[in-house]
Motif scaffolding. Structure first.
Motif, PDB file in Angstrom:
ATOM      1  N   GLY A 164      55.890  22.918 114.472  1.00 28.11           N
ATOM      2  CA  GLY A 164      57.061  23.678 114.087  1.00 28.11           C
ATOM      3  C   GLY A 164      57.841  24.161 115.293  1.00 28.11           C
ATOM      4  N   ILE A 165      58.607  25.220 115.083  1.00 28.33           N
ATOM      5  CA  ILE A 165      59.467  25.791 116.126  1.00 28.33           C
ATOM      6  C   ILE A 165      59.243  27.299 116.164  1.00 28.33           C
ATOM      7  N   LEU A 166      59.022  27.835 117.342  1.00 29.18           N
ATOM      8  CA  LEU A 166      59.095  29.280 117.539  1.00 29.18           C
ATOM      9  C   LEU A 166      60.547  29.602 117.856  1.00 29.18           C
ATOM     10  N   HIS A 167      61.246  30.124 116.864  1.00 25.37           N
ATOM     11  CA  HIS A 167      62.674  30.395 116.986  1.00 25.37           C
ATOM     12  C   HIS A 167      62.914  31.660 117.801  1.00 25.37           C
ATOM     13  N   CYS A 168      63.973  31.630 118.624  1.00 29.01           N
ATOM     14  CA  CYS A 168      64.401  32.801 119.403  1.00 29.01           C
ATOM     15  C   CYS A 168      63.201  33.451 120.088  1.00 29.01           C
ATOM     16  N   PHE A 169      62.537  32.690 120.948  1.00 30.05           N
ATOM     17  CA  PHE A 169      61.273  33.139 121.525  1.00 30.05           C
ATOM     18  C   PHE A 169      61.452  34.394 122.369  1.00 30.05           C
ATOM     19  N   THR A 170      60.617  35.399 122.091  1.00 36.52           N
ATOM     20  CA  THR A 170      60.641  36.648 122.852  1.00 36.52           C
ATOM     21  C   THR A 170      59.234  37.070 123.276  1.00 36.52           C
ATOM     22  N   GLY A 171      58.270  36.191 123.083  1.00 37.14           N
ATOM     23  CA  GLY A 171      56.897  36.556 123.384  1.00 37.14           C
ATOM     24  C   GLY A 171      56.531  36.334 124.843  1.00 37.14           C
ATOM     25  N   GLU A 172      55.234  36.345 125.093  1.00 36.15           N
ATOM     26  CA  GLU A 172      54.705  36.136 126.430  1.00 36.15           C
ATOM     27  C   GLU A 172      54.257  34.684 126.574  1.00 36.15           C
ATOM     28  N   TRP A 173      53.990  34.285 127.813  1.00 38.18           N
ATOM     29  CA  TRP A 173      53.604  32.907 128.075  1.00 38.18           C
ATOM     30  C   TRP A 173      52.389  32.494 127.257  1.00 38.18           C
ATOM     31  N   ASN A 174      51.410  33.398 127.104  1.00 36.37           N
ATOM     32  CA  ASN A 174      50.207  33.005 126.374  1.00 36.37           C
ATOM     33  C   ASN A 174      50.515  32.712 124.909  1.00 36.37           C
ATOM     34  N   HIS A 175      51.535  33.378 124.348  1.00 36.59           N
ATOM     35  CA  HIS A 175      51.940  33.067 122.973  1.00 36.59           C
ATOM     36  C   HIS A 175      52.588  31.678 122.906  1.00 36.59           C
ATOM     37  N   ALA A 176      53.444  31.387 123.859  1.00 35.89           N
ATOM     38  CA  ALA A 176      54.061  30.056 123.901  1.00 35.89           C
ATOM     39  C   ALA A 176      53.004  28.975 124.078  1.00 35.89           C
TER      40      ALA A 176
END
Length: 276
Positions: A164-176
């Motif tokens: 899928g897609i993580l839209h408008c990503f605002t998390g941390e590198w470990n989340h990505a």
């Protein structure tokens, strides 16, 4: 370029949608994914309607659609909404289910109901073999929604293999990183240009170009220098420029690379037909 996430059915575009799409095309945007959440479950079909309305028209981008119930409206989702979603996910214009997920910032729907709606929509998407588009917004100064979202995806969505897609990503590198391990693309929006968005840019610097998308989230999050105005798909070029600056590559390479990623992920154009 591709704007991989825009709310084209927003009533804020009702007076000039044709002109807005023409501006996007003139700016080099050839494809837009119109997000089908509407103003709630009763209007999630509007993105499909727009895709059909503009199909084949010259001088405007190709429009695809998604369909889903946003976590804000999770408590409005009943069996009729889920049946409607299942129907929409069978339409040829609809590429994905979303945006769905968790929003702990506003908590417009109780969190247990958000999680239940998220889970149910993943079941429907998996049944129709559609990837999902994730909305995730934690409460202030926290990663709680990111932690919960990734845990749910790892448990429930991983077996689907659909990504899928993580839209408008605002998390941390470990989340990505965890999301990419599940087959997700990471999408960056206009907020990556905001002065206080250095944490987003720090994560962006580590995301490989071949796992990335760009978006506007229009009409929201207009990028600098248009911050505060009504956003529009033409301004995805400014997101490409900032991504290129952070990654140390040309904006044109970002535009081409993210276009290729979109078509490869959704299978919308055979790889050999994607030209520079």
């Amino acid at each position: 370029m591709i704007d991989s996430h825009a709310h084209l059915d927003s009533p804020r575009y009702d007076e000039d949608r044709d002109a807005l799409l023409a501006r996007a095309y003139d700016a080099g945007v050839r494809t837009i994914l119109s997000i089908g959440i509407g103003e709630g479950p009763g209007t999630m079909h509007q993105a499909v309607d727009l895709a059909r309305q503009y199909a084949g028209k010259p001088g405007v981008p190709k429009i695809y659609a998604s369909a889903g119930v946003h976590p804000h409206e999770a408590q409005q989702a009943g069996e009729a909404a889920y049946a409607k979603l299942d129907h929409l996910l069978q339409q040829p214009e609809v590429l994905a289910c979303g945006e769905i997920g968790l929003d702990y910032f506003y908590d417009h729907s109780p969190r247990d109901i958000q999680k239940a709606a998220f889970s149910r929509q993943m079941e429907i998407a998996a049944g129709r073999k559609k990837p999902i588009i994730i909305h995730c917004r934690p409460s202030e100064n926290s990663t709680n929604a990111w932690d919960d979202t990734l845990a749910i995806l790892e448990q429930q969505w991983r077996p689907s293999g659909l990504g899928g897609i993580l839209h408008c990503f605002t998390g941390e590198w470990n989340h990505a990183r965890r999301a990419m391990n599940l087959g997700f693309l990471i999408s960056f929006a206009g907020n990556v240009t905001f002065p206080k968005a250095q944490p987003i840019r720090d994560a962006l610097a580590q995301v490989p170009l071949d796992r990335m998308l760009i978006e506007t989230d229009a009409p929201f999050l207009a990028p600098v220098p248009n911050r505060g105005k009504r956003n529009e798909p033409a301004w995805v070029a400014q997101v490409a420029a900032k991504v290129g600056e952070v990654q140390g590559i040309a904006a044109e390479d970002v535009a081409f690379g993210t276009t290729k990623n979109f078509h490869r992920f959704f299978g919308t154009i055979p790889a050999q037909e994607i030209h520079s």
